[in-house]
Write an enzyme that holds these catalytic residues in place. Structure first.
Site, PDB file in Angstrom:
ATOM      1  N   ASN A 146       0.639  -1.373  -0.108  1.00 21.14           N
ATOM      2  CA  ASN A 146      -0.432   0.134  -0.206  1.00 21.14           C
ATOM      3  C   ASN A 146       0.336   1.449   0.114  1.00 21.14           C
ATOM      4  O   ASN A 146      -0.203   2.431  -0.812  1.00 21.14           O
ATOM      5  CB  ASN A 146      -1.111   0.228   1.186  1.00 21.14           C
ATOM      6  CG  ASN A 146      -0.998  -0.193   2.414  1.00 21.14           C
ATOM      7  OD1 ASN A 146       0.840  -0.278   2.643  1.00 21.14           O
ATOM      8  ND2 ASN A 146      -1.016   0.828   3.827  1.00 21.14           N
ATOM      9  N   GLY A 222       2.556  -5.417   7.334  1.00 19.81           N
ATOM     10  CA  GLY A 222       1.233  -5.831   6.919  1.00 19.81           C
ATOM     11  C   GLY A 222       0.254  -6.657   7.505  1.00 19.81           C
ATOM     12  O   GLY A 222       0.044  -5.826   9.200  1.00 19.81           O
ATOM     13  N   THR A 224      -2.331  -8.146  10.371  1.00 19.04           N
ATOM     14  CA  THR A 224      -1.835  -8.680  11.593  1.00 19.04           C
ATOM     15  C   THR A 224      -1.803 -10.151  11.772  1.00 19.04           C
ATOM     16  O   THR A 224      -1.274 -11.171  11.892  1.00 19.04           O
ATOM     17  CB  THR A 224      -3.261  -8.230  12.204  1.00 19.04           C
ATOM     18  OG1 THR A 224      -3.431  -7.236  12.537  1.00 19.04           O
ATOM     19  CG2 THR A 224      -3.265  -8.762  13.984  1.00 19.04           C
ATOM     20  N   GLY A 227       1.233 -10.756   9.817  1.00 18.73           N
ATOM     21  CA  GLY A 227       2.498 -11.098  11.213  1.00 18.73           C
ATOM     22  C   GLY A 227       3.102 -12.012  12.656  1.00 18.73           C
ATOM     23  O   GLY A 227       4.117 -12.033  12.952  1.00 18.73           O
ATOM     24  N   GLU A 244       4.365  -4.135  12.263  1.00 18.41           N
ATOM     25  CA  GLU A 244       3.523  -3.001  12.202  1.00 18.41           C
ATOM     26  C   GLU A 244       2.565  -3.784  11.069  1.00 18.41           C
ATOM     27  O   GLU A 244       2.571  -4.041  10.526  1.00 18.41           O
ATOM     28  CB  GLU A 244       3.973  -1.708  11.026  1.00 18.41           C
ATOM     29  CG  GLU A 244       4.813  -1.063  12.248  1.00 18.41           C
ATOM     30  CD  GLU A 244       5.242  -0.676  13.417  1.00 18.41           C
ATOM     31  OE1 GLU A 244       4.137  -0.354  13.308  1.00 18.41           O
ATOM     32  OE2 GLU A 244       6.324  -0.564  14.397  1.00 18.41           O
ATOM     33  N   CYS A 278      -2.668   2.256   6.214  1.00 16.74           N
ATOM     34  CA  CYS A 278      -3.286   1.834   7.781  1.00 16.74           C
ATOM     35  C   CYS A 278      -3.780   2.144   9.117  1.00 16.74           C
ATOM     36  O   CYS A 278      -4.797   1.690   9.530  1.00 16.74           O
ATOM     37  CB  CYS A 278      -1.794   0.928   8.364  1.00 16.74           C
ATOM     38  SG  CYS A 278      -0.490   2.122   8.285  1.00 16.74           S
ATOM     39  N   GLU A 456       7.923   2.727  14.354  1.00 18.92           N
ATOM     40  CA  GLU A 456       8.633   2.890  13.691  1.00 18.92           C
ATOM     41  C   GLU A 456       9.536   4.524  13.995  1.00 18.92           C
ATOM     42  O   GLU A 456       8.434   5.535  14.647  1.00 18.92           O
ATOM     43  CB  GLU A 456       8.115   3.011  11.882  1.00 18.92           C
ATOM     44  CG  GLU A 456       8.554   1.374  12.181  1.00 18.92           C
ATOM     45  CD  GLU A 456       8.407   0.634  10.612  1.00 18.92           C
ATOM     46  OE1 GLU A 456       9.639  -0.067  10.111  1.00 18.92           O
ATOM     47  OE2 GLU A 456       7.403   0.179  10.066  1.00 18.92           O
TER      48      GLU A 456
HETATM   49  P1  NAD Z   1       0.702  -8.987   3.861  1.00 20.07           P
HETATM   50  O1  NAD Z   1       0.627  -9.166   5.089  1.00 20.07           O
HETATM   51  O2  NAD Z   1      -0.629  -9.802   2.906  1.00 20.07           O
HETATM   52  O3  NAD Z   1       1.984  -8.264   3.123  1.00 20.07           O
HETATM   53  C1  NAD Z   1       2.714  -7.854   3.295  1.00 20.07           C
HETATM   54  C2  NAD Z   1       4.190  -8.431   2.966  1.00 20.07           C
HETATM   55  O4  NAD Z   1       4.507  -9.369   3.791  1.00 20.07           O
HETATM   56  C3  NAD Z   1       4.532  -8.397   1.975  1.00 20.07           C
HETATM   57  O5  NAD Z   1       5.390  -8.344   1.414  1.00 20.07           O
HETATM   58  C4  NAD Z   1       4.206 -10.119   1.296  1.00 20.07           C
HETATM   59  O6  NAD Z   1       4.645 -11.440   0.550  1.00 20.07           O
HETATM   60  C5  NAD Z   1       4.977 -10.174   2.888  1.00 20.07           C
HETATM   61  N1  NAD Z   1       4.510 -11.885   3.170  1.00 20.07           N
HETATM   62  C6  NAD Z   1       3.435 -12.795   3.347  1.00 20.07           C
HETATM   63  N2  NAD Z   1       3.216 -13.508   3.471  1.00 20.07           N
HETATM   64  C7  NAD Z   1       4.296 -13.971   4.334  1.00 20.07           C
HETATM   65  C8  NAD Z   1       5.284 -15.067   5.327  1.00 20.07           C
HETATM   66  N3  NAD Z   1       4.137 -16.368   5.544  1.00 20.07           N
HETATM   67  N4  NAD Z   1       6.197 -15.052   5.442  1.00 20.07           N
HETATM   68  C9  NAD Z   1       7.148 -13.383   5.416  1.00 20.07           C
HETATM   69  N5  NAD Z   1       6.483 -12.805   4.733  1.00 20.07           N
HETATM   70  C10 NAD Z   1       5.037 -12.387   4.171  1.00 20.07           C
HETATM   71  O7  NAD Z   1       0.028  -7.217   4.316  1.00 20.07           O
HETATM   72  P2  NAD Z   1      -0.973  -6.446   2.898  1.00 20.07           P
HETATM   73  O8  NAD Z   1      -2.171  -6.510   2.927  1.00 20.07           O
HETATM   74  O9  NAD Z   1       0.358  -6.165   1.647  1.00 20.07           O
HETATM   75  O10 NAD Z   1      -0.563  -5.008   3.232  1.00 20.07           O
HETATM   76  C11 NAD Z   1      -1.781  -4.606   3.642  1.00 20.07           C
HETATM   77  C12 NAD Z   1      -1.899  -4.241   5.573  1.00 20.07           C
HETATM   78  O11 NAD Z   1      -0.745  -3.986   5.787  1.00 20.07           O
HETATM   79  C13 NAD Z   1      -3.140  -3.696   6.118  1.00 20.07           C
HETATM   80  O12 NAD Z   1      -3.217  -4.980   7.082  1.00 20.07           O
HETATM   81  C14 NAD Z   1      -2.131  -2.422   6.717  1.00 20.07           C
HETATM   82  O13 NAD Z   1      -2.846  -2.211   7.506  1.00 20.07           O
HETATM   83  C15 NAD Z   1      -0.999  -2.706   7.066  1.00 20.07           C
HETATM   84  N6  NAD Z   1       0.109  -1.887   7.418  1.00 20.07           N
HETATM   85  C16 NAD Z   1       0.238  -1.827   8.423  1.00 20.07           C
HETATM   86  C17 NAD Z   1       0.335  -0.308   8.952  1.00 20.07           C
HETATM   87  C18 NAD Z   1       1.520  -0.341  10.017  1.00 20.07           C
HETATM   88  O14 NAD Z   1       2.543   0.965   9.813  1.00 20.07           O
HETATM   89  N7  NAD Z   1       0.910  -0.385  11.175  1.00 20.07           N
HETATM   90  C19 NAD Z   1       1.701  -0.007   8.164  1.00 20.07           C
HETATM   91  C20 NAD Z   1       1.334  -0.048   6.130  1.00 20.07           C
HETATM   92  C21 NAD Z   1      -0.112  -0.999   5.856  1.00 20.07           C
END
Ligand code: NAD
Length: 475
Positions: A146, A222, A224, A227, A244, A278, A456
């Site tokens: 995003n 990414g 929850t 994470g 995060e 986010c 961060e």
């Molecule tokens: P996602 O969890 O699908 O993916 C995030 C990253 O993790 C990607 O690079 C993905 O390839 C990688 N990934 C996926 N599965 C993995 C695994 N098993 N092991 C290691 N890496 C893995 O998230 P997304 O859909 O790309 O992002 C959107 C989410 O991120 C939303 O929930 C948003 O709120 C959150 N977000 C949080 C913040 C914050 O600072 N808190 C900022 C931006 C986005």
């Protein structure tokens, strides 16, 4: 494009590639390597090999190199912004903002390079004590789609300033701007292997990176649920982890608020980046005396937002990044309306006239949603805003806290005592008064509860990528 490993642009060991598509048109933009465990191993090896050279660069000099990287990003702002719009979907003005934001973050870390020195003290009975900060070694960064440029800078800036070397895994669907920025920062560092980037999937390259034995810290942004998996995998060999994660930010509008400013804040807070931020405004709580006026103005504002391909002038909201999210959200809104669980007062579907190949959705406002509706209990990552009527501030605060998330929150009021009470009682990591979405690099940012652990940004960010060694000297 290729991956960045040891300072060289490198294909995947097995030669496989994945496509990168424009969400506004469906067009194939480019292909990047489908990195696997052996590619992660090569990148981690390159980062480990570069570690002694990079950590030997004095912190102030590291800062100067980060500053040079920021200038190079500024010089290439237009090209990077256009690429970001094409691979992610956000309007060009927002893309420019994000690219400049990434440069700003690197400049911030350059400016605090002088704060990394350790401390020394005379300890009567023990001699002299020195507390020496040391880099952790190889740090992994995992970045979502995003905000692929800004969030990359949030991780590269403090970790590199602290003397670590990095392996980054961008999202599989937004690797292009990330690769360009990694190349720029890597060149500016002047130590091949200080910055490495492996493209690929989360379950492939992502999991291999989290589990790699030379990695000492994993900074993940990414969803929850992802994470949780990352934390579990990293815990095996006691890596440090920062998470995060998702958010469901509440915005409270009090009866005495500047309604025009609050409406503008809600529209910007929800529909910026097509609702895929986010800290987007994801739940609105409006006090009863101003609810009807606020809702009317908000719905009119939502209807006036021009949706389309982000490279076209005048477009204020681009497509959703993922087709499945657009379809799921349209179905959710239709089901809420059908089941009488919310009233659609603006949008709700696919805009007429939008390219059928693009993943567009209308800016959508839902009035008086049922408290148990998923639009209030789950993170909604898209342009749908539920507006809840509340009797007073106590009800607004209690409703705001009815969420497993705790990332950001805001209140809109002229009453500073009300603002102070909400700031104290709403569970979150960042609280805004008469604004929302602002994240300056100078102060810590992060969430509580299901929104993650760690912070961060801010002066303390480099310390989170370091550990101290205490040296006691007896003369
Ligand atoms: P996602 O969890 O699908 O993916 C995030 C990253 O993790 C990607 O690079 C993905 O390839 C990688 N990934 C996926 N599965 C993995 C695994 N098993 N092991 C290691 N890496 C893995 O998230 P997304 O859909 O790309 O992002 C959107 C989410 O991120 C939303 O929930 C948003 O709120 C959150 N977000 C949080 C913040 C914050 O600072 N808190 C900022 C931006 C986005």
């Amino acid at each position: 494009m290729q991956m960045l490993i040891g300072g060289a642009w490198t294909p995947a060991a097995q030669g496989e590639v994945i496509g990168v598509f424009n969400p506004a048109t469906g067009e194939l933009l480019d292909q990047v390597p489908l990195g696997r465990a052996e590619d992660v191993d090569a990148a981690a090896g390159a980062a480990a090999g570069a570690g002694p050279r990079w950590s030997a660069v004095p912190p102030r000099e590291r800062g100067k190199r980060l500053y040079a990287a920021a200038q190079a990003i500024r010089e290439r702002k237009e090209a990077l912004a256009l690429l970001l719009t094409r691979e992610q979907g956000k309007p060009l003005a927002e893309a420019r903002n994000e690219i400049l934001g990434a440069a700003n973050v690197l400049e911030y870390y350059a400016s605090i390079a002088g704060t990394l020195a350790g401390t020394a003290a005379a300890l009567p009975g023990y001699g002299h004590a020195a507390v020496v900060p040391q880099p952790l070694g190889v740090c992994a960064a995992i970045v979502p789609w995003n905000m692929p440029a800004l969030i990359l800078a949030w991780k590269l800036g403090p970790a590199l300033l602290a003397g670590n070397t990095m392996v980054v895994k961008p999202s599989r669907s937004t690797p292009l701007v990330s690769l360009h920025i990694a190349g720029i920062v890597g060149d500016a560092c002047g130590v091949p292997g200080a910055v490495n980037m492996v493209t690929g999937t989360g379950s492939g390259a992502g999991e291999a990176l989290v589990a790699h034995p030379v990695v000492r810290h994993v900074s993940f942004t990414g969803q929850t649920d992802t994470g949780r998996r990352v934390a579990a995998r990293a815990s095996g060999d006691l890596k440090q982890v920062s998470l995060e994660l998702g958010g469901s930010d509440p915005m409270i509008v009090c009866g005495d608020a500047d309604i025009a400013a609050a409406v503008a804040g809600a529209l910007h807070g929800r529909f910026y980046n097509c609702g895929q931020t986010c800290t987007a405004v994801k739940r609105l709580y409006v006090e009863a005396p101003v609810y009807d006026e606020f809702l009317r103005k908000l719905a009119a504002g939502a209807r006036a937002i021009r949706v389309g391909n982000g490279i076209e002038p005048g477009v204020a909201m681009g497509p959703l990044h993922r087709a499945a999210d657009r379809d799921r959200l349209c179905a959710m809104v239709a089901a809420l309306q059908e089941d009488g669980l919310a009233r659609v007062v603006a949008g709700g579907g696919i805009p007429g006239g939008a390219s059928p190949a693009g993943q567009f959705m209308e800016p959508t406002i839902l009035a008086e949603p049922d408290p148990a509706a998923p639009v209030l209990t789950e993170e909604i990552f898209g342009p749908v805003l539920p507006v809840v009527r509340v009797e007073d501030l106590d009800e607004a605060i209690a409703s705001a806290n009815r969420s497993r998330y705790g990332l950001g929150a805001s209140i809109w009021t002229r009453d500073l005592a009300a603002a102070a009470r909400a700031a104290e009682q709403v569970r979150c990591g960042i609280f805004w008064v008469n604004q929302h979405l602002k994240i300056p690099p100078d102060v810590p940012f992060g969430g509580t509860g299901a929104s993650g652990i760690g912070r961060e940004n801010g002066m303390s960010a480099p310390q989170r990528y370091m550990e101290t060694k205490t040296v006691l000297v007896r003369p």
